[in-house]
Design an enzyme around this catalytic site. Structure first.
Site, PDB file in Angstrom:
ATOM      1  N   GLU A 160      10.112  -5.721  -4.661  1.00  0.00           N
ATOM      2  CA  GLU A 160       9.185  -6.434  -3.775  1.00  0.00           C
ATOM      3  C   GLU A 160       9.661  -7.874  -3.643  1.00  0.00           C
ATOM      4  O   GLU A 160       9.792  -8.575  -4.650  1.00  0.00           O
ATOM      5  CB  GLU A 160       7.756  -6.376  -4.341  1.00  0.00           C
ATOM      6  CG  GLU A 160       6.748  -7.288  -3.665  1.00  0.00           C
ATOM      7  CD  GLU A 160       6.642  -7.047  -2.154  1.00  0.00           C
ATOM      8  OE1 GLU A 160       6.536  -5.876  -1.753  1.00  0.00           O
ATOM      9  OE2 GLU A 160       6.707  -8.041  -1.389  1.00  0.00           O
ATOM     10  N   TRP A 214     -31.158  11.844  20.939  1.00  0.00           N
ATOM     11  CA  TRP A 214     -29.788  12.106  21.407  1.00  0.00           C
ATOM     12  C   TRP A 214     -28.937  10.944  20.924  1.00  0.00           C
ATOM     13  O   TRP A 214     -29.088   9.819  21.411  1.00  0.00           O
ATOM     14  CB  TRP A 214     -29.716  12.184  22.930  1.00  0.00           C
ATOM     15  CG  TRP A 214     -30.326  13.394  23.558  1.00  0.00           C
ATOM     16  CD1 TRP A 214     -31.579  13.483  24.081  1.00  0.00           C
ATOM     17  CD2 TRP A 214     -29.721  14.683  23.763  1.00  0.00           C
ATOM     18  NE1 TRP A 214     -31.794  14.747  24.580  1.00  0.00           N
ATOM     19  CE2 TRP A 214     -30.660  15.509  24.410  1.00  0.00           C
ATOM     20  CE3 TRP A 214     -28.466  15.216  23.458  1.00  0.00           C
ATOM     21  CZ2 TRP A 214     -30.402  16.832  24.756  1.00  0.00           C
ATOM     22  CZ3 TRP A 214     -28.205  16.543  23.813  1.00  0.00           C
ATOM     23  CH2 TRP A 214     -29.170  17.341  24.451  1.00  0.00           C
ATOM     24  N   CYS A 224      -5.936  -6.745   5.426  1.00  0.00           N
ATOM     25  CA  CYS A 224      -7.109  -6.693   6.307  1.00  0.00           C
ATOM     26  C   CYS A 224      -8.226  -7.592   5.799  1.00  0.00           C
ATOM     27  O   CYS A 224      -9.139  -7.934   6.543  1.00  0.00           O
ATOM     28  CB  CYS A 224      -7.672  -5.286   6.392  1.00  0.00           C
ATOM     29  SG  CYS A 224      -6.437  -4.013   6.288  1.00  0.00           S
ATOM     30  N   ALA A 248       0.804  -1.230   0.000  1.00  0.00           N
ATOM     31  CA  ALA A 248       0.000   0.000   0.000  1.00  0.00           C
ATOM     32  C   ALA A 248       0.838   1.283   0.000  1.00  0.00           C
ATOM     33  O   ALA A 248       0.696   2.134  -0.883  1.00  0.00           O
ATOM     34  CB  ALA A 248      -0.953  -0.007   1.184  1.00  0.00           C
ATOM     35  N   ASP A 301       3.532   0.388   7.384  1.00  0.00           N
ATOM     36  CA  ASP A 301       3.685  -0.368   8.631  1.00  0.00           C
ATOM     37  C   ASP A 301       5.101  -0.338   9.200  1.00  0.00           C
ATOM     38  O   ASP A 301       5.325  -0.869  10.293  1.00  0.00           O
ATOM     39  CB  ASP A 301       3.285  -1.831   8.407  1.00  0.00           C
ATOM     40  CG  ASP A 301       1.795  -1.992   8.164  1.00  0.00           C
ATOM     41  OD1 ASP A 301       1.083  -0.976   8.163  1.00  0.00           O
ATOM     42  OD2 ASP A 301       1.355  -3.142   7.966  1.00  0.00           O
TER      43      ASP A 301
END
Lengths: 455, 455
Positions: A36, A438, A46, A12, A287
């Protein structure tokens, strides 16, 4: 004058940076080389629990952008290539092609370090046995799925009660396993205070997860190289498969060896433009960095895709000659256990104490919709506010539909350094299908404001 | 020294004020007399469409607190008693008992005006025919339900395409009626810009509502005193029942006669403590006041239960000797059409123009969950930002589950006067079941920030 950007890590942060830099600077002005070591680019870690759990059918739907798509934007992406050294004074990196073993040096004008995080794998007897799985990469996920399908037994043990542990426990329940979750904390989901974590434990027990809190794993019992049981300080739990969800640590060995500045958790330290502190031509994000916690004023390691994407955006702007900053985080995170939604932002009680803050805490019960509207389900909101000043310090929510994303209200209020008294009059959306008159966050703010007055 | 508080109107604002004042001052210090001309106290008018639609089974579940409950807290609540005059200089009000016709004067030390709003009922031929219904009170709702059950025909016409009109149209569809909605605007839900209103129209058409936009009602055709059709500028629409949802106006005849200050829309003008401007011992709140729009800096009439409750809270604090203020609103509102959620906050394009602001607008399409997660549904977000300064001016959202309450993010950001550039880095909650890695609000903010840079 053409420059070269080298990116280490094509997930990312790295590839958002590369893409944004490419948007601002064409190939004639900027060549981009990205290394990579893994098999995939830009994937959603995730999403792995939902793929394992079967809600997401195809692995490839977790890949936001493939290597080919990146290359089509004139990014020289080298897969299966691991950077083994950063030579800061020489302005170059050494990379090894993992297939051939060949090593080459590549010079850079600008460098982006996006090496991510590595799962913590405790040094326990039997930890490398067959059937013991981490779940950080798509390869990990595939290996686990292959194991699950081949298994004859249906007993799974998940080690670690954080987001990934809780999500994997649910995924394994969905796969028809008998699941035990072993966690060293007093309650699972230790990013919440224990009183709120207890609500998560209840939700887990309700779907049949056997939660063993306050238990430390001491060994993995094996037989013929395969896992047979997880041994803890309090029991031996038979297991056909073990999933490790203990957390991750910044993958900064390279950066450390290169003499770059690291924080307490081992993450790289950057300035607001995401440049490594003290270096004009080296950026870091995702990260592998520590981020500024705007509430406590301290840096923290918070590995989360949404931050990594923002970092990449900011870095790409800087590399490309634009201007952007990442001001920091307030610590928002969320998850769910079947229908029970869990969210938090800001400081827990122990964070606030560690930051030198005195505070009041309140817990309220309300519902996500008007009480008379069908599907009005209970919601628990915990709020911390600074003593005296009344500044909002943190919110934790456990509830059902519509509970988790309400924490965004607090995330914005924390960013704006609002007091809980100010929050009581926020013009939040109201209609019977969406909120009581509320909103639960307002109810908590009212109670917190009263507690601040009395403090 | 004991004082007397008189409250005119026993709904949300008035009775919240009375209750809060009672919390702060016991009966020995403060006697409280409340006059209510209707049959109910503290009810949720916003819930009426869901009662009519059948999602809420019992009328009484819409009553937050009954007359008896108020009386149990030593509030002298006089039902069926209409205040007919406020004598400001004499410090007293005249009330008529609607049953007996008897009139009495009651002195006050402190006065709260919470007379609410009255539905607009256009002066059209046939408007008083049987079968033509307003839906503001529980009595109105009951009368409509009685009519619906007795009807042989199943053709309904709803006049007005605002929140109440749209909600009533859906309620009547749920009751098995063929529903035509007549609205003078170019698109329904004119609290949105027309481009977003068009999405609401589509949602309405999708559930079978016949939406006639740009049509003005000129008469109600009757037969034997009963409605038979609605005549508009473009057609005559057969109708067995007609529901008026044209909006409401502040019920301030009493206040006007007493010489109290009214704003452009006829609502009472107050200071930040909700005291009627220029009067130390008269407060006003709820649907009979104008509120400060924090984004435009102008006062507006926004009849909404959530404001009324906050007003009551603030007024009760002031009356009881405490301290609280109502800083104003940002204009948040939401509704839904079956599964389609609709929300708005801040300024529309025409509001921004009227406020003298120059602005950019962006519209983005995203999803409420990660694209690969089951149930990821499209969501449209429109965002307005001030030219140059980049301050957020407004957000409108139309989407499915989880769309509407996302507008709260913008509501808090508007309150904090954030720029859209600041918003791009907000630490909003992310997890695949709840949001893409860039929340739709962040996607809109990024696009808006780019538009501001180019403006």
């Amino acid at each position: 004058m053409s420059e070269r950007l080298v990116v280490i890590g094509a997930d990312a942060a790295g590839m958002s940076a590369a893409s944004q830099a490419r948007r601002l600077r064409g190939p004639d002005e900027l060549s981009i080389v990205a290394f990579e070591r893994g098999h995939f680019t830009s994937f959603s870690a995730c999403g792995i629990p939902y793929w394992v759990g079967g809600q997401v059918a195809r692995r490839d739907s977790l890949i936001a952008r493939t290597a080919e798509e990146h290359r089509a934007r004139e990014i020289d992406l080298r897969m299966g290539a691991e950077v083994t050294e950063i030579d800061v004074s020489g302005g170059r990196v050494r990379a090894r092609d993992l297939a051939s073993g060949a090593e080459t040096w590549t010079g850079y004008d600008k460098l982006v370090i996006a090496t991510g995080a590595s799962p913590i794998r405790p040094d326990l007897p039997g930890i490398d046995a067959a059937g013991v799985h981490g779940v950080q990469t798509l390869d990990d996920g595939q290996a686990l799925l292959d194991t699950l399908e081949a298994l004859e037994g249906r007993r799974a043990v998940v080690v670690g009660g954080g987001y990934i542990g809780v999500e994997m426990a649910e995924a394994l329940i969905r796969r028809g396993f008998a699941v035990t979750l072993v966690d060293r904390g007093s309650e699972p989901m230790s990013t919440l205070d224990p009183d709120m974590g207890a609500l998560v434990r209840k939700a887990m027990c309700d779907i049949g997860i056997d939660v063993r809190s306050g238990a430390e794993v001491t060994a993995i019992r094996t037989d013929g190289g395969r896992v047979r049981a997880v041994v803890t300080t309090s029991a031996e739990i038979p297991a056909d498969v073990v999933v490790l969800g203990i957390g991750v640590a910044p993958a900064t060995d390279l950066a450390r060896a290169a003499g770059l500045p690291l924080g307490e958790s081992g993450g790289l330290l950057t300035d607001l433009a995401m440049r490594v502190r003290g270096f004009d031509n080296i950026w870091a994000g995702g990260d592998c960095v520590e981020v500024l916690d705007l509430v406590s004023g301290m840096t923290r390691h918070i590995p989360l895709g949404t931050h990594a994407n923002k970092h990449g955006q900011v870095i790409g702007s800087g590399v490309g000659g634009g201007y952007a900053t990442f001001p920091g985080v307030v610590g928002t995170a969320m998850s769910k256990v079947c229908e029970v939604e869990v969210a938090r932002t800001g400081l827990r009680e122990k964070d606030a104490r560690a930051a030198g803050l005195q505070f009041v805490t309140v817990v309220i019960e309300s519902t996500g919709r008007a009480g008379y509207y069908p599907g009005a389900e209970p919601m628990t909101v915990k709020m911390l506010a600074e003593r005296g000043a009344g500044r909002l310090l943190g919110v934790q929510i456990v509830g059902r539909e519509g509970a988790a994303k309400r924490v965004d209200i607090a995330a914005v209020a924390l960013t704006a350094r609002m007091t809980v008294a100010q929050m009581t009059m926020l013009d939040l959306g109201y209609a019977p299908p969406f909120s009581p008159v509320w909103d639960p966050v307002l109810v908590a703010a009212r109670k917190a404001a009263a507690a601040v007055r009395d403090s």
